[in-house]
Design an enzyme around this catalytic site. Structure first.
Site, PDB file in Angstrom:
ATOM      1  NE  ARG A  14      31.177  27.832  -8.172  1.00  0.00           N
ATOM      2  CZ  ARG A  14      30.855  26.734  -8.914  1.00  0.00           C
ATOM      3  NH1 ARG A  14      30.476  26.361 -10.008  1.00  0.00           N
ATOM      4  NH2 ARG A  14      31.039  25.667  -8.243  1.00  0.00           N
TER       5      ARG A  14
ATOM      6  CB  THR B 241      -3.412  -3.158  -0.442  1.00  0.00           C
ATOM      7  OG1 THR B 241      -4.501  -2.979  -0.847  1.00  0.00           O
ATOM      8  CG2 THR B 241      -2.519  -3.988  -1.172  1.00  0.00           C
ATOM      9  CG  ASP B 242      -9.075  -1.363   3.176  1.00  0.00           C
ATOM     10  OD1 ASP B 242      -9.233  -0.347   2.916  1.00  0.00           O
ATOM     11  OD2 ASP B 242      -9.977  -1.851   4.039  1.00  0.00           O
TER      12      ASP B 242
ATOM     13  CG  ASN C  99      26.571  24.153  -9.468  1.00  0.00           C
ATOM     14  OD1 ASN C  99      26.202  24.801  -8.744  1.00  0.00           O
ATOM     15  ND2 ASN C  99      27.533  24.071 -10.233  1.00  0.00           N
TER      16      ASN C  99
ATOM     17  CG  HIS D  43      23.746  26.629 -13.103  1.00  0.00           C
ATOM     18  ND1 HIS D  43      25.327  26.297 -12.356  1.00  0.00           N
ATOM     19  CD2 HIS D  43      23.701  25.512 -13.712  1.00  0.00           C
ATOM     20  CE1 HIS D  43      25.774  25.077 -12.997  1.00  0.00           C
ATOM     21  NE2 HIS D  43      24.628  24.733 -13.820  1.00  0.00           N
TER      22      HIS D  43
ATOM     23  CE  LYS E 236      -4.614   1.040   0.463  1.00  0.00           C
ATOM     24  NZ  LYS E 236      -5.379   0.391  -0.584  1.00  0.00           N
TER      25      LYS E 236
END
Length: 307
Positions: A181, A62-63, A263, A265, A16
């Site tokens: 920078r 899954t429930d 990175n 910029h 799930k």
């Protein structure tokens, strides 16, 4: 593990995804604590017949998994870490169901933070932060454990003390070398703990929460350096390595760490016409952009680590 089924190698799992749950704890002084988790569960189990023979008798629905999340959250009467809750769930599925051999539980914790009003912590007020605490727990029926925690969306930036020089230059290279920078990135980090069994986990309910905050602090302190003078970064690669190394140096029960640091910029802006320069850049006006961006990632692990 694959099984041979009708002449094929067959692997299966079911679970799930994105079960959202919020839990509030209240102490005797009237102060509230809360978490919000998005839980994903995946079970490896002996239910091949549901695929091949239309026989669902070995399936954990899954429930049911979804309802288990809410029930276990209720049972946790004391504040606990997201890692410990994941282990609670995984242990339940592997011990309660004979068919389940391995449980994989992934949780993302939303960063709700206590607010301060007039300099005082509010008893029941929270605001949403940015970076998220993540965990993945794999528990086998034997109790064998693999525990990974992480941080996602940690945006950091420094306006100076960064450069990039001495890289390969060829006919396609247009990037100028620089010792000045801006450096910005969004850190995603995953670290593996050395605990190999659920029985070895520290018996402190918020141990992993404190560890998460500690790792985050080490990552940020290494990125920025001291508050007045900072620290020079000759490349994102160098800074990434120092961040990973500092984490392993600081926390002996972390066996490995993986870092992804794009990175992002900030491009210097210079405005000019064919006749004259209109605005001259002086390390003060930038164009922020994240497309395209550099991709830098690496992992560090102790020699004995299996990551």
């Amino acid at each position: 593990m694959a099984k041979e089924v009708n002449g094929f190698n067959f692997e299966q799992r079911h679970g799930k995804e994105r079960v959202r749950v919020a839990r509030v704890w209240k102490d005797k002084d009237g102060r509230h604590f809360m978490v919000e988790w998005s839980v994903s569960i995946s079970l490896l189990s002996d239910c091949v017949s549901s695929y091949t023979r239309d026989d669902n008798s070995d399936i954990v629905a899954t429930d049911t998994m979804k309802n288990t999340v809410y029930a276990k959250a209720k049972e946790c009467s004391e504040l606990l870490s997201v890692e410990d809750f994941a282990i609670v769930l995984a242990k339940h599925f592997t011990s309660f169901y004979s068919q389940v051999t391995t449980a994989i539980v992934k949780i993302v914790e939303k960063p709700w933070e206590r607010v301060y009003v007039d300099g005082q912590p509010h008893r029941h007020g929270f605001k949403l932060g940015s970076e998220k605490h993540t965990t993945e727990v794999i528990v086998k029926k034997s109790g064998a454990l693999q525990l990974t925690s992480g941080i996602a969306g940690l945006s950091v930036l420094k306006t100076t003390k960064s450069g990039f020089e001495g890289f390969i230059r060829d006919k396609y290279t247009a990037l100028p070398e620089t010792r000045e920078r801006m450096l910005a990135t969004e850190v995603t980090a995953l670290w593996r703990y050395s605990y190999d069994s659920v029985h070895r986990i520290p018996r402190m309910p918020i141990y992993f929460t404190e560890k998460y905050l500690g790792v985050k602090k080490v990552l940020m302190d290494t990125f920025f350096g001291p508050p007045k003078e900072g620290i020079y970064s000759p490349s994102v690669q160098s800074t990434l390595y120092q961040m990973g190394k500092a984490t392993l140096d600081r926390f002996p029960d972390i066996s490995s760490i993986q870092l992804n640091m794009p990175n992002l910029h900030f491009l210097p802006v210079n405005l000019s016409s064919k006749d004259a320069q209109i605005v001259k850049f002086d390390n003060d006006v930038y164009l922020p952009t994240d497309e395209p961006h550099g991709s830098i990632q690496a992992s560090l692990s102790r020699i004995w680590s299996k990551m």
